[in-house]
Design a protein around this motif. Structure first.
Motif, mmCIF file in Angstrom:
data_model
loop_
_atom_site.group_PDB
_atom_site.id
_atom_site.type_symbol
_atom_site.label_atom_id
_atom_site.label_comp_id
_atom_site.label_asym_id
_atom_site.label_seq_id
_atom_site.Cartn_x
_atom_site.Cartn_y
_atom_site.Cartn_z
ATOM 1 N N TYR A 87 21.331 -18.726 46.878
ATOM 2 C CA TYR A 87 20.343 -18.649 47.958
ATOM 3 C C TYR A 87 20.556 -19.785 48.950
ATOM 4 N N PHE A 88 20.090 -19.540 50.153
ATOM 5 C CA PHE A 88 20.162 -20.539 51.226
ATOM 6 C C PHE A 88 18.908 -20.355 52.077
ATOM 7 N N ALA A 89 18.263 -21.463 52.427
ATOM 8 C CA ALA A 89 17.048 -21.397 53.233
ATOM 9 C C ALA A 89 17.151 -22.363 54.398
ATOM 10 N N LEU A 90 16.557 -21.991 55.526
ATOM 11 C CA LEU A 90 16.516 -22.880 56.689
ATOM 12 C C LEU A 90 15.170 -22.736 57.388
ATOM 13 N N THR A 91 14.815 -23.775 58.135
ATOM 14 C CA THR A 91 13.640 -23.718 59.007
ATOM 15 C C THR A 91 14.081 -24.097 60.415
#
Length: 420
Positions: A87-91
């Motif tokens: 998984y990879f998350a960004l804001t």
């Protein structure tokens, strides 16, 4: 930042940034994310995601708290890989949290709204939650297993949060703020504060729980120090003053060394740091038995460095503001890191960044964003003495004016009486 230490909660701030996890590399510039399997020679695919094209959140122009939100840019503010790299998350600056699945290919799973602009994020070791720290001092958790679910408030500070970290077993949440504090909370009951790590004299810019020594915390601050802590008790066990190491890089006597990046490699216990606006990477080695950091090497670059990240093998990647060579790769050899140019992964990723250089151009020559975090200092005694001196001068002038007036009146009376 488990493993090679290059996939943790980067806070680009909002400049270009870099993250590694296994065979995956991700780089961001502005609102664009570039990702590829840089260590797989047969895979030349590049995943490109532009936040400007992200779907609008269902909350429209309101945040999760139902208050109107101001429309920001689409610049990426923080991102992180999960420990496995699945998984990879960004804001981004438009207050969106975007979650991706990376295997077998990159896929956007959800776009959710966050209450405030974020400064840092991290994914749990269980890979079931994303913890997001924001500028109002709050930490929210967002489910990965339910990718459309709203966030849950976990804890809050009274000050701007700059970084968030987790212990490798997910038992503790560690948060760092602008008011020199590091707080350690129980993840299952975040209102239960285990300890505070107090000692920094300026904002705490970066924190890292050492993956293979999970009782130790490394922190960096605007006070130009690196510190080691036994964080469960809040005890400081080591302090390194960076001015004694970095001082040769500048002639300024009042130079500060706020650390903008920390990356860690379990193999050898190496720590690499980057100080804001100084084109040099400093490498230390953790002596876990003596609980101290041993300075090993510095690598001076020709251009400003945006980010650094270790591979699990010890290779050190450097992202810098050079359109001709945006990536540098240093490989350990006999205890020293030396530049490498014939690496296939380096050539592949450098080409991808060069082809997308337009998204990085706007950050070339950008000023420091850490300077605004220093609090203005006031010398109250000096101000008091100055005001006192001004009052004394005013009183003296008033007495002189009265004296001159009195002398003038006396002379006038004598003049009027003189004919008699």
């Amino acid at each position: 930042m488990e493993g090679g230490g290059g996939g943790g909660g980067r806070c680009p701030g909002p400049g270009p940034a870099l993250a590694l996890r296994g065979a995956l590399m991700a780089a961001s510039g502005g609102g664009r994310l570039l990702a590829a399997r840089y260590r797989e020679p047969g895979d030349d695919s590049l995943f490109v995601y532009d936040c400007i094209n992200a779907e609008k959140t269902t909350l429209g122009n309101k945040g999760q708290d139902e208050k109107p939100t101001d429309k920001g840019s689409d610049d990426i503010l923080a991102f992180a890989f999960s420990p496995s790299g699945d998984y990879f998350a960004l804001t981004d600056d438009s207050k969106r949290l975007i979650l991706f699945h990376t295997k077998p290919s990159w896929e956007c799973l959800s776009v959710r709204s966050v209450n405030r602009r974020c400064t840092s994020l991290i994914i749990t070791a269980a890979e079931d939650k994303i913890l997001v720290a924001d500028k109002s001092g709050d930490v929210y958790s967002y489910s990965i297993t339910e990718p459309q679910a709203e966030g849950k408030l976990e804890l809050g500070h009274l000050s701007l949060l700059l970084d968030v970290a987790l212990s490798p077993d997910d038992r503790y949440i560690l948060t760092a703020d602008r008011d020199e504090k590091i707080r350690v909370s129980l993840a299952k009951a975040p209102h239960n504060i285990v300890s505070y790590c107090l000692g920094h004299r300026e904002f705490v810019s970066k924190i890292l729980v050492i993956p293979n020594y999970p009782d130790l915390l490394l922190s960096a601050s605007g006070d130009s120090t690196l510190r080691l802590w036994e964080y469960k008790s809040g005890e400081e066990v080591y302090c390194c003053h960076l001015s004694s190491i970095c001082g040769s890089e500048t002639t300024k006597t009042d130079q500060k060394y706020p650390v903008s990046r920390i990356t860690y490699c379990c193999q050898g216990g190496y720590v690499a740091i980057l100080c804001d606006c100084i084109p040099t990477v400093y490498v230390f080695q953790l002596d876990a038995i003596a609980q101290q950091l041993v300075y090993r090497q510095q690598m001076s670059l020709k251009h400003k460095v945006w980010d650094i990240a270790f591979e699990e093998t010890g290779d050190l990647w450097i992202l810098e503001e050079d359109s001709e060579a945006p990536l540098q790769l240093y490989r350990p050899c006999d205890g020293q890191w030396k530049p490498v140019t014939d690496d296939k992964g380096l050539q592949k990723m450098s080409k991808y960044l060069q082809d997308n250089w337009t998204v990085f151009e706007g950050f070339v020559g950008a000023e420091s964003h850490y300077s605004s975090l220093y609090k203005a200092s006031f010398d109250n005694m000096a101000a008091y003495l100055q005001r006192k001196e001004e009052r004394l001068q005013q009183q003296k002038k008033k007495r002189q004016d009265l004296q001159h007036g009195s002398n003038g009146q006396t002379k006038k009376m004598k003049t009027e009486e003189s004919p008699l």
